[in-house]
Design an enzyme around this catalytic site. Structure first.
Site, short mmCIF file in Angstrom:
data_model
loop_
_atom_site.label_atom_id
_atom_site.label_comp_id
_atom_site.label_asym_id
_atom_site.label_seq_id
_atom_site.Cartn_x
_atom_site.Cartn_y
_atom_site.Cartn_z
N ARG A 84 1.19 -0.29 -6.69
CA ARG A 84 2.63 -0.55 -6.82
C ARG A 84 2.92 -1.04 -8.23
O ARG A 84 2.37 -2.08 -8.64
CB ARG A 84 3.05 -1.61 -5.80
CG ARG A 84 4.55 -1.96 -5.81
CD ARG A 84 4.83 -3.01 -4.75
NE ARG A 84 4.42 -2.55 -3.43
CZ ARG A 84 4.22 -3.36 -2.38
NH1 ARG A 84 4.39 -4.66 -2.52
NH2 ARG A 84 3.84 -2.86 -1.23
N HIS A 129 -1.15 -5.26 -4.69
CA HIS A 129 -0.84 -3.84 -4.89
C HIS A 129 -0.82 -3.50 -6.37
O HIS A 129 -1.33 -2.46 -6.80
CB HIS A 129 0.53 -3.51 -4.28
CG HIS A 129 0.55 -3.39 -2.80
ND1 HIS A 129 0.14 -2.26 -2.14
CD2 HIS A 129 0.96 -4.27 -1.84
CE1 HIS A 129 0.29 -2.43 -0.83
NE2 HIS A 129 0.78 -3.65 -0.63
N ASP A 136 -1.21 -0.11 2.19
CA ASP A 136 -0.39 -0.29 3.40
C ASP A 136 -0.50 0.99 4.22
O ASP A 136 -0.19 2.08 3.72
CB ASP A 136 1.08 -0.52 3.04
CG ASP A 136 1.32 -1.83 2.33
OD1 ASP A 136 0.49 -2.74 2.45
OD2 ASP A 136 2.36 -1.95 1.65
N GLU A 194 0.95 -9.31 7.79
CA GLU A 194 1.32 -7.89 7.83
C GLU A 194 0.16 -7.09 8.41
O GLU A 194 -0.89 -6.98 7.77
CB GLU A 194 1.65 -7.38 6.42
CG GLU A 194 2.84 -8.06 5.77
CD GLU A 194 3.08 -7.60 4.34
OE1 GLU A 194 4.11 -7.98 3.76
OE2 GLU A 194 2.23 -6.86 3.79
N HIS A 197 -1.27 -4.19 6.01
CA HIS A 197 -1.72 -4.46 4.65
C HIS A 197 -3.19 -4.86 4.64
O HIS A 197 -3.61 -5.78 5.35
CB HIS A 197 -0.88 -5.59 4.05
CG HIS A 197 -1.26 -5.98 2.65
ND1 HIS A 197 -0.42 -5.82 1.57
CD2 HIS A 197 -2.40 -6.52 2.14
CE1 HIS A 197 -1.01 -6.25 0.47
NE2 HIS A 197 -2.23 -6.68 0.80
#
Length: 215
Positions: A84, A129, A136, A194, A197
């Protein structure tokens, strides 16, 4: 190769150590949430110029191992995000600080005040990320081609998304455990809030926050 990415022209060069994940796992399903509108912001995030998943080589190798474990069980990986860009993280933060934009609240954070997302750990100013350490993902049934019921959608900011949330159905618990076991066996560690993740260990670039666009 996944149909959704097969016809998308890709930049021929990525920074050293990064790869396109669908080129490593041909049967994985790519669903790049932050390149479109089906995400908690309701719009594309900065830095996602094409609906592709880029991953560090270490994350890609771990995902290959997980896919090989899951395939005999009848499942394939569905990947929402891996690398990311920092500009996307900064975009998330600006959105999180804008209390006037509540378009996706009914879908992604119905029980959470937006400005508390930072304290609750759903939005981070620095992300694994961006360091090329995270992915993810979820699972899809190879026979039905349906995403498995994990008890909540991706990026649902609520305790229901925590991996150890107690009030799941037996099927939802089994599905989460199937993903978790494969990822743990493949060199990943989970995130506490999460279920989708996972971080590769050890991190390949623990002190570097990359900011190249996905194109």
């Amino acid at each position: 190769m996944n149909i959704s990415t097969a016809c998308i022209p890709k930049a021929r060069e990525l920074p050293e150590g990064f790869v396109y994940l669908d080129e490593w796992i041909e049967d994985c399903i790519i669903d790049t949430k932050y390149a479109g509108t089906d995400n908690f912001m309701g719009r594309p995030a900065n830095g996602y110029e094409k609906p592709l998943v880029v991953a560090s080589r270490e994350v890609a190798e771990g995902c290959v191992r997980a896919a090989n474990l899951l395939r005999p069980q009848g499942y394939v990986l569905k990947v929402f995000d891996a690398f990311r860009p920092q500009r996307a993280v900064d975009d998330f933060c600006r959105w999180g600080e804008d209390g006037s934009d509540q378009r996706r609240k009914p879908i992604h954070y119905p029980n959470l005040e937006k400005l508390k997302m930072f304290d609750e750990g759903y939005i981070a100013r620095k992300s694994t990320h961006t360091r090329g350490a995270a992915v993810d993902l979820t699972l899809v049934d190879m026979e039905t081609h349906q995403e498995l019921d994990m008890g909540s959608i991706f990026d649902f900011m609520d305790r229901r998304s925590w991996p150890d949330y107690p009030n799941l159905t037996p099927t939802q618990r089994k599905n989460r455990d199937t993903l978790r076991n494969a990822m743990l066996s493949s060199g990943f560690e989970p995130l506490e809030n999460e279920f989708w993740h996972y971080n590769i260990t050890p991190e390949p670039y623990p002190d570097t926050y990359f900011d190249f666009p996905i194109r």
